[in-house]
Scaffold this active site. Structure first.
Site, PDB file in Angstrom:
ATOM      1  N   LYS A 151       1.436 -15.469  -0.861  1.00 35.14           N
ATOM      2  CA  LYS A 151       0.143 -14.861  -0.560  1.00 35.14           C
ATOM      3  C   LYS A 151       0.211 -13.355  -0.788  1.00 35.14           C
ATOM      4  O   LYS A 151      -0.730 -12.756  -1.328  1.00 35.14           O
ATOM      5  CB  LYS A 151      -0.283 -15.198   0.875  1.00 35.14           C
ATOM      6  CG  LYS A 151      -0.665 -16.678   1.042  1.00 35.14           C
ATOM      7  CD  LYS A 151      -0.805 -17.082   2.503  1.00 35.14           C
ATOM      8  CE  LYS A 151      -0.926 -18.604   2.624  1.00 35.14           C
ATOM      9  NZ  LYS A 151      -0.851 -19.068   4.039  1.00 35.14           N
ATOM     10  N   GLN A 178       0.574 -17.753   9.874  1.00 34.45           N
ATOM     11  CA  GLN A 178       1.164 -18.881   9.150  1.00 34.45           C
ATOM     12  C   GLN A 178       1.500 -20.015  10.127  1.00 34.45           C
ATOM     13  O   GLN A 178       2.165 -19.806  11.126  1.00 34.45           O
ATOM     14  CB  GLN A 178       2.423 -18.412   8.406  1.00 34.45           C
ATOM     15  CG  GLN A 178       3.070 -19.477   7.531  1.00 34.45           C
ATOM     16  CD  GLN A 178       2.171 -19.902   6.367  1.00 34.45           C
ATOM     17  OE1 GLN A 178       1.556 -19.070   5.698  1.00 34.45           O
ATOM     18  NE2 GLN A 178       2.073 -21.211   6.131  1.00 34.45           N
ATOM     19  N   ASP A 207      -8.773 -17.573   7.122  1.00 28.91           N
ATOM     20  CA  ASP A 207      -8.325 -18.969   6.988  1.00 28.91           C
ATOM     21  C   ASP A 207      -9.440 -19.948   7.382  1.00 28.91           C
ATOM     22  O   ASP A 207      -9.331 -21.147   7.126  1.00 28.91           O
ATOM     23  CB  ASP A 207      -7.106 -19.227   7.889  1.00 28.91           C
ATOM     24  CG  ASP A 207      -5.789 -19.123   7.125  1.00 28.91           C
ATOM     25  OD1 ASP A 207      -5.801 -19.306   5.890  1.00 28.91           O
ATOM     26  OD2 ASP A 207      -4.748 -18.877   7.773  1.00 28.91           O
TER      27      ASP A 207
END
Lengths: 298, 298
Positions: free
Chosen positions: B52, B96, B119
């Protein structure tokens, strides 16, 4: 064929709530408190608010009403909501819709504190429901799930077809029916105005939920023998048989569909009476802080 | 049969984003900034975070990484999130997953400010999406919609079957496919582990989206001639053909299904590469305050 008697199931729920409120008060608790906000003088809206207040009284809730004029500003309404958000003695807040045109409905819905949003309209409640977190579920989908559960209708592994994809009925009930829960675990298809082969799909449904808002759209050809049929629609049809000059009909042709269905909700007296029962359940949950034990959504 | 080349589409998106970032900087703007939080030392998670960061660099974003030890407390993580929530130079925050067992994932997801939740995991974003408000849509469903749109695949009125009902793929993509939008407007059926007649349903799909996490579950018998097949699964299968000793496979038997499909995503190189592209789009939107022009969700 069995009629799913929403009126009777709703009364049963109200009795259960009454008993629970009596216990709360016996234990020196505070009765659940629902605050309703009405903007303007629309007679239908006034009746709805009045009926909710009556239902509150019946089960031992406190209810309070806040009437704003149709000319009051959006800000006036936001201030009323803010006042009720901060009032620790108010458990649930409902803002009667529709609102006058100069007021932004979406903004108002999002102004109600999620913990007090017993209508389940705030996006955070819609989202929590969608991802399987405890949430206030709005009145109609919640009422439908209660009808299925209390009629002991098996949903697991069944083909369920939902006709309609509105935010307040079709979408949430389709999610609830397909979640890993009981009732739930059905294989759910959502149909809508762009669906091409509606009859083919609907006639394959074990459970058919119709919430499309079109009078008597669903006829017997669209329904499988032995299906469970839930009719969310409610419309007035001119009728010489009735003193009022009209009768109430649903989205389903009751006379012909009821001959094929194993279970069916009538209109009126099916889904309709469940909406207030759902609101009462949500308000009781709010007073018990069942959904948001703490302000965990921040 | 056409292969939907996720890698190429994802690169195209990255080029578009690069060009937009260049313009922002030319106009003396600030480059979008994505902050990643990694708890612990899991090698797979480290790789994801690393990838990312690389993608951010490629398109001209600022990226920053916050590494916590697996032994750090939930509170330590909450404090880091709070710090980033309040940092006006940070546009997007990702934590994460998975997290160590002593940390409550749901609590963490809800701690990220919805405005920075690129997200799309916060319930308020799930809810806004479900009711058709602007929202951060999570990477995989958003990536699938981009693949369909950029491959110019008509979805309106099509029968779409989604196999899988997870919060991060099956559920949101089923909602997006059935919304009144383009792409969207499909008649969507959600299947899952409790579905009884899976083959009958899936073989009726014009568009089949498979996100059930079972290696090569979908064979040719389950697919209609000419269907569009989107394979979200990714699994390792032992293979003597590869130096690594394994090859990557999806939830779909590619060799046989690709012979019947009109369009199909390969594994790898289909949906996978789209997830980072989606994250970049969301971060760009966050920096432009496209989703939440003001803090309207309070």
């Amino acid at each position: 064929m069995k009629i799913i008697d929403g009126k009777s199931i709703s009364n049963q729920i109200k009795s259960e709530i009454s008993a629970e409120v009596a216990k709360i008060i016996d234990n020196n608790g505070r009765a659940p408190h629902l605050a309703s906000i009405l903007v303007g003088e629309d007679p239908a809206s006034q009746t709805y608010v009045e009926n909710k207040a009556k239902a509150c009284k019946k089960v031992g809730f406190v209810s309070s009403k806040y009437n704003l004029s149709a000319k009051d500003s959006e800000n006036d309404l936001l201030e009323t909501i803010e006042f009720l958000n901060n009032d620790q003695n108010v458990d649930g807040i409902i803002v009667q819709l529709p609102l006058p045109e100069h007021i932004d409905e979406k903004k108002i819905i999002q102004a109600v504190k999620p913990e007090k949003d017993v209508d389940g309209f705030h996006p955070i409640n819609a989202g929590r429901m969608a991802i399987g977190l405890p949430a206030y579920i709005s009145a109609t989908p919640f009422g439908i799930m209660q009808l299925l559960q209390r009629s002991e209708i098996e949903t697991k592994g069944k083909n369920c077809v939902v006709i309609g994809r509105s935010n307040i009925v079709g979408r949430p009930v389709s999610i609830l029916m397909s979640q890993n829960a009981d009732p739930g675990n059905a294989t759910v298809t959502v149909c809508h105005s762009k669906t091409k082969n509606l009859q083919e799909i609907s006639s394959n449904a074990d459970i058919l939920i119709v919430a499309i808002g079109k009078p008597e759209l669903v006829n017997a050809d669209m329904v499988k023998q032995g299906a469970v049929v839930i009719d969310v629609g409610i419309h007035r049809k001119p009728s010489t048989e009735k003193k009022s000059g009209f009768k109430l009909i649903g989205d389903v042709k009751f006379d012909e569909v009821s001959k094929k269905a194993s279970y069916i909700t009538p209109v009126p007296g099916g889904v309709g009476p469940m909406t207030i029962a759902s609101l009462l359940i949500n308000t009781l949950k709010a007073s018990k802080k069942e959904i948001y034990p703490q302000t965990e959504h921040n």
